[in-house]
Scaffold this motif. Structure first.
Motif, PDB file in Angstrom:
ATOM      1  N   GLU A  48       0.837  -1.191   0.000  1.00  0.00           N
ATOM      2  CA  GLU A  48       0.000   0.000   0.000  1.00  0.00           C
ATOM      3  C   GLU A  48       0.873   1.242   0.000  1.00  0.00           C
ATOM      4  O   GLU A  48       2.051   1.191   0.334  1.00  0.00           O
ATOM      5  CB  GLU A  48      -0.903   0.025   1.235  1.00  0.00           C
ATOM      6  N   ASP A  49       0.271   2.394  -0.349  1.00  0.00           N
ATOM      7  CA  ASP A  49       0.975   3.674  -0.294  1.00  0.00           C
ATOM      8  C   ASP A  49       0.561   4.381   0.986  1.00  0.00           C
ATOM      9  O   ASP A  49      -0.484   5.022   1.054  1.00  0.00           O
ATOM     10  CB  ASP A  49       0.620   4.522  -1.517  1.00  0.00           C
ATOM     11  N   LEU A  50       1.389   4.260   2.023  1.00  0.00           N
ATOM     12  CA  LEU A  50       1.082   4.842   3.324  1.00  0.00           C
ATOM     13  C   LEU A  50       1.929   6.072   3.629  1.00  0.00           C
ATOM     14  O   LEU A  50       1.816   6.650   4.714  1.00  0.00           O
ATOM     15  CB  LEU A  50       1.315   3.796   4.429  1.00  0.00           C
ATOM     16  N   GLU A  51       2.753   6.494   2.698  1.00  0.00           N
ATOM     17  CA  GLU A  51       3.720   7.555   2.949  1.00  0.00           C
ATOM     18  C   GLU A  51       3.058   8.835   3.452  1.00  0.00           C
ATOM     19  O   GLU A  51       3.498   9.441   4.430  1.00  0.00           O
ATOM     20  CB  GLU A  51       4.505   7.839   1.667  1.00  0.00           C
ATOM     21  N   HIS A  52       1.994   9.273   2.803  1.00  0.00           N
ATOM     22  CA  HIS A  52       1.379  10.555   3.138  1.00  0.00           C
ATOM     23  C   HIS A  52       0.585  10.456   4.444  1.00  0.00           C
ATOM     24  O   HIS A  52       0.549  11.411   5.233  1.00  0.00           O
ATOM     25  CB  HIS A  52       0.499  11.021   1.986  1.00  0.00           C
ATOM     26  N   LYS A  53      -0.044   9.318   4.703  1.00  0.00           N
ATOM     27  CA  LYS A  53      -0.727   9.104   5.974  1.00  0.00           C
ATOM     28  C   LYS A  53       0.284   9.112   7.124  1.00  0.00           C
ATOM     29  O   LYS A  53       0.023   9.655   8.202  1.00  0.00           O
ATOM     30  CB  LYS A  53      -1.500   7.785   5.952  1.00  0.00           C
ATOM     31  N   LEU A  54       1.441   8.516   6.878  1.00  0.00           N
ATOM     32  CA  LEU A  54       2.489   8.481   7.891  1.00  0.00           C
ATOM     33  C   LEU A  54       3.019   9.890   8.164  1.00  0.00           C
ATOM     34  O   LEU A  54       3.225  10.283   9.331  1.00  0.00           O
ATOM     35  CB  LEU A  54       3.619   7.565   7.429  1.00  0.00           C
ATOM     36  N   ALA A  55       3.222  10.671   7.110  1.00  0.00           N
ATOM     37  CA  ALA A  55       3.688  12.044   7.277  1.00  0.00           C
ATOM     38  C   ALA A  55       2.668  12.865   8.063  1.00  0.00           C
ATOM     39  O   ALA A  55       3.035  13.660   8.940  1.00  0.00           O
ATOM     40  CB  ALA A  55       3.954  12.679   5.914  1.00  0.00           C
ATOM     41  N   HIS A  56       1.394  12.681   7.763  1.00  0.00           N
ATOM     42  CA  HIS A  56       0.358  13.428   8.484  1.00  0.00           C
ATOM     43  C   HIS A  56       0.356  13.054   9.963  1.00  0.00           C
ATOM     44  O   HIS A  56       0.240  13.933  10.835  1.00  0.00           O
ATOM     45  CB  HIS A  56      -1.014  13.144   7.876  1.00  0.00           C
ATOM     46  N   ALA A  57       0.488  11.768  10.266  1.00  0.00           N
ATOM     47  CA  ALA A  57       0.495  11.327  11.661  1.00  0.00           C
ATOM     48  C   ALA A  57       1.667  11.941  12.420  1.00  0.00           C
ATOM     49  O   ALA A  57       1.521  12.388  13.564  1.00  0.00           O
ATOM     50  CB  ALA A  57       0.548   9.803  11.729  1.00  0.00           C
ATOM     51  N   LEU A  58       2.845  11.994  11.801  1.00  0.00           N
ATOM     52  CA  LEU A  58       4.012  12.576  12.460  1.00  0.00           C
ATOM     53  C   LEU A  58       3.863  14.082  12.644  1.00  0.00           C
ATOM     54  O   LEU A  58       4.328  14.642  13.640  1.00  0.00           O
ATOM     55  CB  LEU A  58       5.275  12.260  11.667  1.00  0.00           C
ATOM     56  N   SER A  59       3.199  14.732  11.693  1.00  0.00           N
ATOM     57  CA  SER A  59       3.013  16.182  11.812  1.00  0.00           C
ATOM     58  C   SER A  59       2.187  16.543  13.040  1.00  0.00           C
ATOM     59  O   SER A  59       2.309  17.652  13.569  1.00  0.00           O
ATOM     60  CB  SER A  59       2.341  16.735  10.548  1.00  0.00           C
TER      61      SER A  59
END
Length: 214
Positions: A153-164
């Motif tokens: 899956e492409d989780l990169e942007h969800k992961l970035a949002h969670a860290l933000s």
């Protein structure tokens, strides 16, 4: 050799609901485990121990999932790179120009649809020739660790949002020229790998989202 073989996995946590090998950090063992599922008699047991650790209270059989391993496991996915910058520093970052970086710890979020291990190795190494934004920052920082999240899956942007949501500060436009994220680089005053909120994000992306397979 054609002999009958079996495998017993003991999970020393009475709350465990299922078992998968940790393919995020040990891909080779996990691939062997997946092949063995079709060849072995196997069982996984969750064991809650008494407070004195002398006797298990009960033993429960728990499942694994071939589907989860087939759909998630491989040399692809997303990752977090943790770096430490020991002093405030202004760094020239390619097309972004000069950026002031406060001292502290930085978490960079990236992805690799193939060759994930090789991409992480690239970020681990110090290089004179720089290509990604991360290469410029890496040259000034101490490498602390890398956390692979293997998935198709492409989780990169969800992961970035969670860290933000938990970061102390954000370096705008860093590592996100090809997406709509504000940034893929997040700053922390202390090592985030020791912080509960960061560990919870890691667990959610590595483990908890796999509940749907069970």
């Amino acid at each position: 050799a054609g002999e009958h073989a079996g495998l017993l996995v003991l999970v020393h946590d009475g709350n465990a609901r299922w078992f998968l090998p940790n393919y995020h950090t040990d891909l080779s063992f996990s691939e062997e485990f997946r092949q063995g599922l079709d060849l072995l008699d196997w069982k996984a047991c969750a064991i809650p121990w008494t407070k004195d650790f002398l006797m298990p209270e009960t033993v429960r059989l728990i499942p694994t999932s071939k589907e989860a391993l087939d759909k998630e496991m491989g040399n692809a996915g997303d990752y977090m790179i943790i770096l430490q910058l020991e002093d405030d520093k202004t760094i020239s970052v390619g097309s972004l120009g000069d950026i002031h970086f406060p001292k502290g710890f930085y978490v960079y979020v990236g992805s690799a649809r193939k060759n994930l291990d090789q991409r992480i190795a690239h970020h681990r190494a110090l290089r004179k020739r720089r290509h990604w934004h991360m290469d410029y920052l890496r040259s000034a920082c101490r490498f602390i660790g890398a956390i692979p999240i293997r998935t198709k899956e492409d989780l990169e942007h969800k992961l970035a949002h969670a860290l933000s949501e938990i970061a102390g500060w954000t370096i705008e436009n860093f590592g996100c020229t090809d997406c709509r994220c504000r940034s893929h680089l997040f700053g922390f005053a202390e090592n985030p790998m020791h912080e509960r909120d960061f560990v919870k994000i890691e667990e959610d992306f590595e483990i908890n989202r796999l509940d749907r397979y069970f």
